[in-house]
Design a protein around this motif. Structure first.
Motif, mmCIF file in Angstrom:
data_model
loop_
_atom_site.group_PDB
_atom_site.id
_atom_site.type_symbol
_atom_site.label_atom_id
_atom_site.label_comp_id
_atom_site.label_asym_id
_atom_site.label_seq_id
_atom_site.Cartn_x
_atom_site.Cartn_y
_atom_site.Cartn_z
ATOM 1 N N VAL A 1 -3.256 -7.716 -0.755
ATOM 2 C CA VAL A 1 -3.487 -8.942 0.020
ATOM 3 C C VAL A 1 -3.290 -10.165 -0.865
ATOM 4 O O VAL A 1 -2.655 -11.152 -0.453
ATOM 5 C CB VAL A 1 -4.884 -8.922 0.657
ATOM 6 C CG1 VAL A 1 -5.183 -10.245 1.353
ATOM 7 C CG2 VAL A 1 -4.990 -7.762 1.654
ATOM 8 N N ARG A 2 -3.793 -10.111 -2.097
ATOM 9 C CA ARG A 2 -3.573 -11.219 -3.024
ATOM 10 C C ARG A 2 -2.080 -11.405 -3.298
ATOM 11 O O ARG A 2 -1.592 -12.539 -3.393
ATOM 12 C CB ARG A 2 -4.339 -10.984 -4.328
ATOM 13 C CG ARG A 2 -5.856 -11.008 -4.152
ATOM 14 C CD ARG A 2 -6.557 -11.253 -5.482
ATOM 15 N NE ARG A 2 -6.230 -10.219 -6.465
ATOM 16 C CZ ARG A 2 -6.944 -9.115 -6.640
ATOM 17 N NH1 ARG A 2 -8.020 -8.879 -5.896
ATOM 18 N NH2 ARG A 2 -6.598 -8.238 -7.559
ATOM 19 N N SER B 1 3.189 -7.365 -8.051
ATOM 20 C CA SER B 1 3.207 -6.218 -7.153
ATOM 21 C C SER B 1 2.631 -4.991 -7.838
ATOM 22 O O SER B 1 2.913 -4.726 -9.009
ATOM 23 C CB SER B 1 4.645 -5.921 -6.698
ATOM 24 O OG SER B 1 4.702 -4.709 -5.961
ATOM 25 N N GLN B 2 1.818 -4.261 -7.106
ATOM 26 C CA GLN B 2 1.373 -2.950 -7.539
ATOM 27 C C GLN B 2 1.987 -1.868 -6.667
ATOM 28 O O GLN B 2 1.557 -0.721 -6.677
ATOM 29 C CB GLN B 2 -0.158 -2.879 -7.510
ATOM 30 C CG GLN B 2 -0.806 -3.844 -8.486
ATOM 31 C CD GLN B 2 -2.303 -3.661 -8.608
ATOM 32 O OE1 GLN B 2 -2.894 -2.737 -8.042
ATOM 33 N NE2 GLN B 2 -2.940 -4.529 -9.376
ATOM 34 N N GLY B 3 2.990 -2.274 -5.866
ATOM 35 C CA GLY B 3 3.695 -1.339 -4.993
ATOM 36 C C GLY B 3 5.133 -1.176 -5.430
ATOM 37 O O GLY B 3 5.429 -1.070 -6.616
ATOM 38 N N TRP C 1 0.825 -1.209 0.000
ATOM 39 C CA TRP C 1 0.000 0.000 0.000
ATOM 40 C C TRP C 1 0.859 1.259 0.000
ATOM 41 O O TRP C 1 0.499 2.259 -0.622
ATOM 42 C CB TRP C 1 -0.920 -0.003 1.219
ATOM 43 C CG TRP C 1 -2.075 -0.940 1.129
ATOM 44 C CD1 TRP C 1 -2.488 -1.656 0.033
ATOM 45 C CD2 TRP C 1 -3.001 -1.259 2.182
ATOM 46 N NE1 TRP C 1 -3.606 -2.399 0.345
ATOM 47 C CE2 TRP C 1 -3.941 -2.186 1.645
ATOM 48 C CE3 TRP C 1 -3.118 -0.874 3.517
ATOM 49 C CZ2 TRP C 1 -4.991 -2.712 2.413
ATOM 50 C CZ3 TRP C 1 -4.157 -1.404 4.273
ATOM 51 C CH2 TRP C 1 -5.084 -2.298 3.729
ATOM 52 N N LEU C 2 1.986 1.201 0.689
ATOM 53 C CA LEU C 2 2.854 2.379 0.782
ATOM 54 C C LEU C 2 3.395 2.777 -0.583
ATOM 55 O O LEU C 2 3.535 3.963 -0.882
ATOM 56 C CB LEU C 2 3.997 2.083 1.751
ATOM 57 C CG LEU C 2 4.880 3.246 2.188
ATOM 58 C CD1 LEU C 2 4.053 4.299 2.919
ATOM 59 C CD2 LEU C 2 6.007 2.733 3.092
ATOM 60 N N ARG D 1 12.306 -4.622 -0.281
ATOM 61 C CA ARG D 1 12.622 -6.009 -0.597
ATOM 62 C C ARG D 1 12.031 -6.897 0.495
ATOM 63 O O ARG D 1 11.647 -6.410 1.564
ATOM 64 C CB ARG D 1 14.140 -6.230 -0.664
ATOM 65 C CG ARG D 1 14.860 -5.364 -1.671
ATOM 66 C CD ARG D 1 16.351 -5.659 -1.687
ATOM 67 N NE ARG D 1 16.951 -5.443 -0.369
ATOM 68 C CZ ARG D 1 18.235 -5.677 -0.078
ATOM 69 N NH1 ARG D 1 19.044 -6.147 -1.006
ATOM 70 N NH2 ARG D 1 18.698 -5.449 1.135
ATOM 71 N N LEU D 2 11.989 -8.179 0.219
ATOM 72 C CA LEU D 2 11.516 -9.159 1.184
ATOM 73 C C LEU D 2 12.596 -10.219 1.412
ATOM 74 O O LEU D 2 13.374 -10.527 0.504
ATOM 75 C CB LEU D 2 10.233 -9.837 0.701
ATOM 76 C CG LEU D 2 8.981 -8.959 0.616
ATOM 77 C CD1 LEU D 2 7.848 -9.723 -0.068
ATOM 78 C CD2 LEU D 2 8.541 -8.487 1.997
ATOM 79 N N SER D 3 12.599 -10.766 2.611
ATOM 80 C CA SER D 3 13.476 -11.889 2.937
ATOM 81 C C SER D 3 12.644 -12.936 3.652
ATOM 82 O O SER D 3 12.060 -12.662 4.704
ATOM 83 C CB SER D 3 14.652 -11.445 3.819
ATOM 84 O OG SER D 3 15.544 -12.520 4.039
#
Length: 232
Positions: free
Chosen positions: A201-202, A215-217, A24-25, A30-32
Motif C-alpha cells: 500500500v505504501r 517494490s517488494q513484488g 502482493w502477487l 509493469r505499470l502505465s
C-alpha cells in the motif's frame, strides 16, 4: 511474451487496489500511468479500453482486460498459492467474489454523488442535494461493511485477500469527501490502519505521487501508453 501491464488512473483511481494486488502477487508486472480525465478519455487509450476507464490490464498473452472485478479475479487465479484468491467452484471463491462484488457496486457506488459534485463543480441546491445523498450512502455502506467485518482481522477472515486490496483503494476516498469519521466504525478503522502500514500500500501511494517507490513484488518499471500501442 509480454509482461503483464496495468494501466492505472490518477489521481486516486480505484486501480490503486490492483497495484496493491500485483505487489502482493509477487509476479513480474509493469505499470502505465493514465491521467484522468485527459488521457483516459483519449482516442489512444480507447484503443485498449473503448469505454475510457481505468484500470485496464494487459495480460501475458497481450489481451486487454478491464473492470476491477474482472482484473482482481484474474489476478486471484494466479494467486491461489499465496491465498490471495481461490479455485472457482469452492466456497472460498464464492465468498471472495461476493465481497468483491459488494465493494465494486455498493461501496464504490456510494461515493458516486460526491464525485459527481466535485468533478462537475456543483453549486447551490444541486451541491447540497448531492452531498446529503452521497453522505448518507457512504455512511450506510460503512455500517454494512463494519457488520460484515465483525471482529475478523481481514474482510474474509484470518488471511488477507484481494478484497482487502480493493477495499483500501476505495476507503481512502474519505480524504476527498469528509462525510464521516471512520473512528465511528472501529473495525474498518483497524483494517484501514493495518493496510496503510502494508508495504504494498505504501508502494502504491508512492507510485501515485511519483515519489521514490520501493517494490517488494515484481514491479519492472513504467511503460507509456504510446509504447504499448506501438508494440501491438
Amino acid at each position: 511474451m509480454p509482461t503483464p501491464t496495468l494501466f492505472y488512473g490518477v489521481p486516486s483511481g480505484c486501480s490503486f487496489g490492483s497495484i496493491v494486488a500485483l505487489e502482493w502477487l509477487g509476479q513480474p508486472y509493469r505499470l502505465s500511468r493514465i491521467d484522468m480525465p485527459e488521457v483516459v478519455t483519449s482516442a489512444a487509450y480507447r484503443q485498449i479500453n473503448p469505454i475510457g476507464e481505468t484500470p485496464t490490464l494487459m495480460d501475458a498473452q497481450g489481451n486487454f482486460l478491464s473492470e476491477s472485478l474482472a482484473i482482481l479475479n484474474h489476478l486471484g487465479a494466479r494467486g491461489i498459492e499465496q491465498g490471495l484468491g481461490f479455485a472457482q467452484g469452492t466456497r472460498d471463491f464464492d465468498r471472495l467474489n461476493q465481497m468483491l462484488a459488494y465493494l465494486n457496486t455498493s461501496f464504490f457506488g456510494a461515493f458516486a454523488p460526491l464525485w459527481y459534485a466535485l468533478e462537475h463543480g456543483a453549486q447551490g441546491a444541486e451541491l447540497e442535494a448531492l452531498t446529503r445523498y452521497g453522505a448518507a450512502e457512504v455512511r450506510n455502506v460503512h455500517a454494512e461493511l463494519e457488520a460484515m467485518l465483525g471482529d475478523k482481522p481481514w474482510l474474509l477472515g484470518e488471511q488477507r485477500t484481494l478484497a482487502d486490496a480493493y477495499f483500501i483503494g476505495i476507503a481512502r476516498w474519505t480524504r476527498y469527501h469528509q462525510v464521516l469519521d471512520r473512528n465511528d466504525y472501529p473495525g474498518l478503522q483497524r483494517l484501514f490502519d493495518k493496510l496503510e502500514d502494508d508495504p504494498a500500500v505504501r508502494f502504491a501511494h508512492a507510485i501515485e505521487r511519483q515519489a521514490p517507490a520501493q517494490s517488494q513484488g515484481g514491479f519492472q518499471g513504467h511503460v507509456t501508453l504510446e509504447e504499448v500501442l506501438a508494440q501491438r
